[in-house]
Design a protein around this motif. Structure first.
Motif, mmCIF file in Angstrom:
data_model
loop_
_atom_site.group_PDB
_atom_site.id
_atom_site.type_symbol
_atom_site.label_atom_id
_atom_site.label_comp_id
_atom_site.label_asym_id
_atom_site.label_seq_id
_atom_site.Cartn_x
_atom_site.Cartn_y
_atom_site.Cartn_z
ATOM 1 N N ARG A 299 0.418 -0.691 -0.381
ATOM 2 C CA ARG A 299 -0.114 -0.046 -0.044
ATOM 3 C C ARG A 299 0.324 1.109 0.159
ATOM 4 O O ARG A 299 0.366 2.241 -1.157
ATOM 5 C CB ARG A 299 -1.091 0.105 1.573
ATOM 6 N N ASN A 300 2.078 1.260 1.375
ATOM 7 C CA ASN A 300 2.288 2.663 0.908
ATOM 8 C C ASN A 300 3.574 2.230 0.235
ATOM 9 O O ASN A 300 3.685 3.818 -0.732
ATOM 10 C CB ASN A 300 3.546 2.607 2.549
ATOM 11 N N ASP A 301 4.687 1.794 -0.214
ATOM 12 C CA ASP A 301 5.667 1.313 -0.982
ATOM 13 C C ASP A 301 5.465 1.922 -2.364
ATOM 14 O O ASP A 301 6.112 2.713 -3.297
ATOM 15 C CB ASP A 301 7.122 0.524 -0.219
ATOM 16 N N LEU A 302 4.169 1.006 -2.916
ATOM 17 C CA LEU A 302 4.273 0.992 -4.098
ATOM 18 C C LEU A 302 3.491 1.667 -4.606
ATOM 19 O O LEU A 302 3.301 2.804 -5.801
ATOM 20 C CB LEU A 302 3.668 -0.746 -4.420
ATOM 21 N N CYS A 303 2.358 1.366 -3.196
ATOM 22 C CA CYS A 303 0.740 2.213 -4.111
ATOM 23 C C CYS A 303 0.436 3.477 -4.061
ATOM 24 O O CYS A 303 0.160 4.695 -4.856
ATOM 25 C CB CYS A 303 -0.391 1.983 -3.526
ATOM 26 N N TYR A 304 0.936 3.759 -2.810
ATOM 27 C CA TYR A 304 1.526 5.263 -2.358
ATOM 28 C C TYR A 304 2.014 6.112 -3.607
ATOM 29 O O TYR A 304 1.679 7.474 -3.861
ATOM 30 C CB TYR A 304 0.946 5.964 -0.108
ATOM 31 N N GLN A 305 2.985 5.591 -3.258
ATOM 32 C CA GLN A 305 4.345 6.200 -4.698
ATOM 33 C C GLN A 305 3.880 6.202 -5.912
ATOM 34 O O GLN A 305 4.524 6.380 -6.462
ATOM 35 C CB GLN A 305 5.884 5.583 -4.140
ATOM 36 N N ASN A 306 3.257 5.153 -6.391
ATOM 37 C CA ASN A 306 2.960 4.817 -7.467
ATOM 38 C C ASN A 306 3.558 4.118 -8.690
ATOM 39 O O ASN A 306 4.176 4.965 -9.538
ATOM 40 C CB ASN A 306 1.828 6.340 -8.173
ATOM 41 N N LEU A 307 4.764 3.176 -8.020
ATOM 42 C CA LEU A 307 5.798 3.116 -8.761
ATOM 43 C C LEU A 307 5.567 1.587 -9.633
ATOM 44 O O LEU A 307 4.260 0.983 -9.408
ATOM 45 C CB LEU A 307 6.623 2.400 -7.175
ATOM 46 N N PRO A 308 5.422 1.798 -10.944
ATOM 47 C CA PRO A 308 5.565 0.427 -11.497
ATOM 48 C C PRO A 308 5.869 -0.567 -11.258
ATOM 49 O O PRO A 308 6.654 -1.088 -12.136
ATOM 50 C CB PRO A 308 6.111 0.724 -12.842
ATOM 51 N N VAL A 309 6.018 -1.467 -10.211
ATOM 52 C CA VAL A 309 6.447 -2.467 -9.686
ATOM 53 C C VAL A 309 4.785 -3.313 -9.746
ATOM 54 O O VAL A 309 3.672 -3.488 -9.884
ATOM 55 C CB VAL A 309 6.194 -2.877 -8.775
ATOM 56 N N THR A 310 5.567 -4.883 -10.513
ATOM 57 C CA THR A 310 4.213 -5.852 -10.642
ATOM 58 C C THR A 310 4.820 -6.690 -9.383
ATOM 59 O O THR A 310 5.538 -7.276 -8.985
ATOM 60 C CB THR A 310 4.273 -6.630 -11.446
ATOM 61 N N VAL A 311 3.289 -7.107 -8.318
ATOM 62 C CA VAL A 311 3.829 -8.301 -7.377
ATOM 63 C C VAL A 311 3.081 -9.382 -7.845
ATOM 64 O O VAL A 311 1.247 -8.749 -8.488
ATOM 65 C CB VAL A 311 2.391 -7.054 -6.191
ATOM 66 N N VAL A 312 3.664 -10.296 -8.374
ATOM 67 C CA VAL A 312 2.780 -11.650 -8.590
ATOM 68 C C VAL A 312 1.989 -11.967 -7.485
ATOM 69 O O VAL A 312 3.426 -13.089 -7.021
ATOM 70 C CB VAL A 312 3.959 -12.130 -9.753
ATOM 71 N N GLY A 313 1.063 -11.958 -7.568
ATOM 72 C CA GLY A 313 0.745 -13.560 -7.046
ATOM 73 C C GLY A 313 -0.097 -14.927 -7.975
ATOM 74 O O GLY A 313 -1.210 -14.977 -7.921
ATOM 75 N N MET A 314 1.409 -15.638 -7.383
ATOM 76 C CA MET A 314 0.812 -17.061 -8.115
ATOM 77 C C MET A 314 0.248 -17.872 -7.001
ATOM 78 O O MET A 314 -0.372 -17.754 -5.961
ATOM 79 C CB MET A 314 2.257 -17.599 -7.685
#
Lengths: 276, 308
Positions: free
Chosen positions: B85-100
């Motif tokens: 939530r904070n590190d990726l989404c709040y900062q809106n960073l193009p990171v892919t979180v893969v839920g396998m």
């Protein structure tokens, strides 16, 4: 007195004058709001000042190949004051602190001028700093990542996850300072977590180089960094005083988050004045 | 699906030198092992430390990399939730979180390893895009999107292995943010996302075969941002709309489709089928666990046709 150690220099008298100025500027901002994290900002003034003015390299255009990330985001008043001094953050923005229409709040926001990451929730900054330092290495660059943690923050398990990873990756370009002011929101850290001490040995056990220094001594902070081995991450545990610089704030828990009254403000300004 | 993901990511990494993979102690088998071999400095195993996996991805992204965080869905989304939530989404960073292995596909491992509410959880976070391809072919397209996009974080929800291809010869191509008609009809539309769409495909065939209906089959691979106009068009052009999803009844596609139908005062009959809002203590086949949740082909067919 000028201390020189290879990459930059530190002038202790100038650092002292700057730090007084930063504390006065933070005090001025308290007039705008009911409360801010003044105690935890004052405890890391010398740390943050040393990072920006003695350690981080600057290109002629003002940009730095190095990065600073304040993991204890609640201490950001000192970062704002420093960025204002450097001309990175316009004075008008700090005058708008926590006002609708302004951009600065109680915790640092990524993409505000000079702010490299959004922090505030504790236990996030170190892992981000590890990722940044790793990227610098993987891309073959020589950027150094500086990060400041609080001591209470080290109660977060995520700090130790990242601590273990930083040394496992051999991140010699990661330099971390712990603002060890022995206070957190509720009580003294040494009271709630006496097993936290000694701190330095814990980081050494995790594969870091670690030293403890008096945290309001700019030269000691600086020398701990420039004399490091450089093949492992460095943790500088800084013994600091919460509310440092204003007698009635020092080591008084309520100054974690409060603005002074008019009389208190005047007294603090007197104590923070430059010596005539 | 995970093999297709790994193979595509390997190919993308040859084109995009900024792609990094950060895994949390998950076996780098197959193509992932090839990635590690080919790009050792771009592959990190943080071990059993998912908070650090996400934090490191944020740091890499802040330095210009295009990272993928990769582990089993419950560990990639739930354990490090505040970091996502904070590190990726709040900062809106193009990171892919893969839920396998999302949903309840790890049917022998118990609910500790299920993500029956991941779509609801992920969709609730501002800035987070939620992608759930329905088959290996669509996984290829979704992965390519993630590997080059710069807009912000993505939760890429994958199945495990052995999923059949449903989109071979699909009517429409994959396009991020748009629903995808695999086949088009006039009477019933079946919407879904992820590997459970195979159940929709089977029901579509049965409706055509046994009742002579004309059926649309739609992959709603992008659950967020949702293609509301596309879904409204589907609702407006069919008399019956069926949603099938491997997610709890709330916060997924079904409730969104009903909202859209309500807002447009639709005449269509909208029926939604999902996992139950409960933990089921069953250890065995995935199909059987789905059945215990109420997701089985025969039951859904009977419910939508009103047949006993």
């Amino acid at each position: 007195m000028i201390v020189s150690a290879g990459q930059n220099t530190i002038c202790v008298e100038a650092a002292k004058a700057r730090c007084r100025k930063f504390r006065r500027r933070i005090l001025e901002v308290t007039k705008l709001v009911q409360a801010l994290h003044i105690g935890g900002a004052y405890s890391c003034v010398e740390i943050v000042d040393t990072i920006y003015f003695a350690l981080m390299r600057r290109e002629s255009d003002g940009r730095s190949p190095d990065t600073f990330l304040l993991s204890k985001g609640h201490g950001c008043m000192i970062q704002y004051a420093v960025l204002e001094e450097l001309g990175i953050l316009p004075r008008s923005e700090l005058d708008q602190f926590c006002k609708g229409g302004g951009i600065l709040g109680v915790h640092p926001d990524y993409q505000n001028p000079g702010i490299e990451a959004s922090t505030g929730a504790l236990g996030h900054g170190l892992a981000m700093a590890v990722g940044m330092a790793y990227a610098e290495k993987a891309k073959g660059r020589d950027g150094i990542v500086y990060c400041v943690l609080s001591d209470g923050e080290a109660q977060e398990g995520s700090v130790w996850e990242a601590t273990l990873m930083a040394s496992s990756l051999g991140l010699g370009n990661l330099v971390v300072f712990m603002d060890n002011n022995d206070f957190q929101s509720l009580e003294r850290t040494s009271k709630s977590h006496p097993s936290f001490y000694p701190v330095v040995e814990k980081f050494r056990a995790f594969g870091w180089e670690s030293h403890e220094v008096p945290g309001h001594d700019s030269r000691a902070i600086y020398e701990a960094v420039v004399s490091r081995g450089g093949n492992r991450p460095l943790m500088v545990v800084c013994r600091t005083v919460k509310g440092k610089g204003v007698s009635y704030m020092e080591n008084v828990a309520m100054w974690h988050y409060r603005s002074p009254s008019s009389a208190e403000y005047e007294l603090a300004m007197t104590e923070l004045a430059d010596p005539s | 699906m995970r093999n297709r993901f790994a193979e595509t990511l390997y190919q993308c990494a040859l084109e995009n030198p900024e792609i990094y993979v950060v895994v949390a102690d998950i076996s780098p088998a197959g193509s992932m092992a090839k990635f590690r071999e080919q790009h050792p400095s771009r592959f990190l195993n943080v071990g059993v430390a998912e908070q650090t996996m996400i934090g490191i991805c944020a740091g890499l992204s802040l330095k210009g990399c295009q990272p993928f965080a990769y582990t089993i869905a419950n560990f990639s989304l739930y354990r490090p939730f505040e970091m996502v939530r904070n590190d990726l989404c709040y900062q809106n960073l193009p990171v892919t979180v893969v839920g396998m292995g999302a949903g309840v596909v790890y049917s022998t491992l118990g609910s500790t390893h299920h993500t029956q509410e991941d779509v609801a959880v992920a969709s609730a976070i501002p800035n987070l895009r939620v992608l759930s391809p329905c088959d290996p072919l669509e996984t290829n397209e979704a992965t390519r999107y993630c590997a080059f996009q710069k807009e912000g974080p993505v939760y890429l929800r994958l199945g495990k292995t052995g999923e059949p291809n449903l989109t071979e010869g699909a009517l429409e191509p994959f396009s991020f943010g748009r629903i995808r008609r695999i086949r088009a009809g006039r009477d019933t539309a079946i919407l879904g996302y992820g590997p459970i769409l195979r159940m929709g495909a089977a029901i579509a065939e049965r409706l055509e075969r046994e009742r002579g209906e004309s059926v649309s089959l739609v992959s709603v691979h992008t659950i967020k941002p949702l293609d509301k106009a596309g879904i409204a068009a589907i609702i407006g052009s069919h008399r019956r709309v069926v949603v099938i999803e491997e997610n709890v009844p709330h916060g997924g596609l079904g409730s969104r489709v009903k909202e859209i139908a309500w807002d447009m005062k639709a005449r269509a009959d909208v029926q939604c089928f999902s996992l139950r809002d409960e933990f089921i203590h069953y250890y065995g086949e995935h199909e059987e666990l789905l059945r215990l949740h109420g997701l089985d082909e025969a039951r859904i067919y009977a419910a939508i046709t009103g047949s006993p």
